[in-house]
Design an enzyme around this catalytic site. Structure first.
Site, mmCIF file in Angstrom:
data_model
loop_
_atom_site.group_PDB
_atom_site.id
_atom_site.type_symbol
_atom_site.label_atom_id
_atom_site.label_comp_id
_atom_site.label_asym_id
_atom_site.label_seq_id
_atom_site.Cartn_x
_atom_site.Cartn_y
_atom_site.Cartn_z
ATOM 1 N N VAL A 7 65.600 48.812 34.905
ATOM 2 C CA VAL A 7 66.340 48.735 33.645
ATOM 3 C C VAL A 7 65.343 48.555 32.508
ATOM 4 O O VAL A 7 64.771 47.487 32.325
ATOM 5 C CB VAL A 7 67.349 47.567 33.666
ATOM 6 C CG1 VAL A 7 68.132 47.521 32.347
ATOM 7 C CG2 VAL A 7 68.303 47.702 34.846
ATOM 8 N N ASP A 107 59.182 44.792 34.978
ATOM 9 C CA ASP A 107 58.782 46.188 35.170
ATOM 10 C C ASP A 107 57.276 46.322 35.327
ATOM 11 O O ASP A 107 56.787 47.057 36.197
ATOM 12 C CB ASP A 107 59.288 47.063 34.023
ATOM 13 C CG ASP A 107 58.856 46.567 32.644
ATOM 14 O OD1 ASP A 107 58.401 45.410 32.524
ATOM 15 O OD2 ASP A 107 58.967 47.352 31.675
#
Length: 259
Positions: A7, A107
């Site tokens: 995401v 991430d």
């Protein structure tokens, strides 16, 4: 089948993995206003497109840098897949060691895990997304530090919004830095100037790491290929890096739990 979800600020990337094989992937725009039903039904439609069943998904793992969408996304997964997703940082640690006290976003940590597993150490890892990040890992896999700059699309969009007479441009490398019209000149400054900035950061990152030319530079993200095709300083472009990192972390998590 494992569903791995990255995401990001602009997009949510879904990767469907059978072991190490990516059998399908798709992107949804990251939108905090989207309902759980909108997300769930859209994901199910992609499954039908790949001739896959949601029942084939054994687990779901997510790395997110956008807290605002997580309640809705998690609700969609529970409702349409009947599973509670595994969240990076909340449920499982990526396992990155740090020289300092700061910790990476989910991430970036996942990208670093995958890059070390796939390409060895020491490493410089670049992620070309909404922001561009540069991360350095030493020969032991310890995180040394990095840098963040606005992504090239963010930079050009800001120019378009703030300068009334300048148009939004396509991100391509022009033939010359001496543009003959406004669009070519913006492309020269935005794309070629950005490449120059990235090269500067790579050179100085490698110099401060102290390994000479023994550092591999790995890039991922939507605009990685545009930059890498126009510089000799990026060794590998791996568009699957975060999805592979999520798989690697999931496999380690399962081993720790004795599964």
């Amino acid at each position: 089948m494992l569903m791995a979800i990255d995401v990001g600020n602009t997009n949510m990337v879904f990767g469907l993995l059978e072991g190490k094989e990516l059998v399908g992937s798709f992107r949804l725009m990251t939108d905090a206003n989207r309902t759980s039903d909108e997300i769930g039904l859209t994901v199910c439609e992609y499954f039908r497109r790949f001739n896959l069943s949601t029942d084939q998904v054994c687990d779901i793992i997510i790395a997110s840098v956008v807290p605002q969408v997580m309640y809705t996304l998690t609700s969609a997964i529970v409702k349409y897949f009947g599973k509670k997703p595994i969240l990076i940082d909340d449920d499982v640690s990526p396992g990155i060691q740090y020289e300092g006290e700061d910790h990476l976003g989910a991430d970036r940590a996942v990208s670093c895990v995958a890059a070390m597993e796939k390409y060895g150490k020491p490493l410089v890892v670049l992620d070309f997304g909404t922001a561009t990040t540069v991360d350095a890992l030493d020969e032991k896999g310890i995180y040394l530090g990095g840098s963040i700059l606005a992504g090239v699309r963010v930079s050009t969009d800001a120019l378009f919004r703030q300068a009334a007479m300048l148009p939004r441009i396509e991100l391509i490398r022009p033939a010359s830095v001496l543009g003959q019209n406004t669009i070519a000149q913006i492309q020269a400054g935005s794309v070629m100037g950005y490449i120059g900035a990235i090269e500067y950061l790579i050179r100085h990152t490698k110099a401060e790491m102290g390994y000479g030319d023994g550092v591999k530079v790995v890039a991922t993200g939507g605009l990685a290929r545009l930059i890498a095709d126009n510089t000799d300083l990026i060794d590998v472009v791996d568009s699957q890096l975060i999805v592979d990192g999520l798989r690697i972390i999931y496999e380690r998590y399962q081993k720790q739990r004795g599964k």
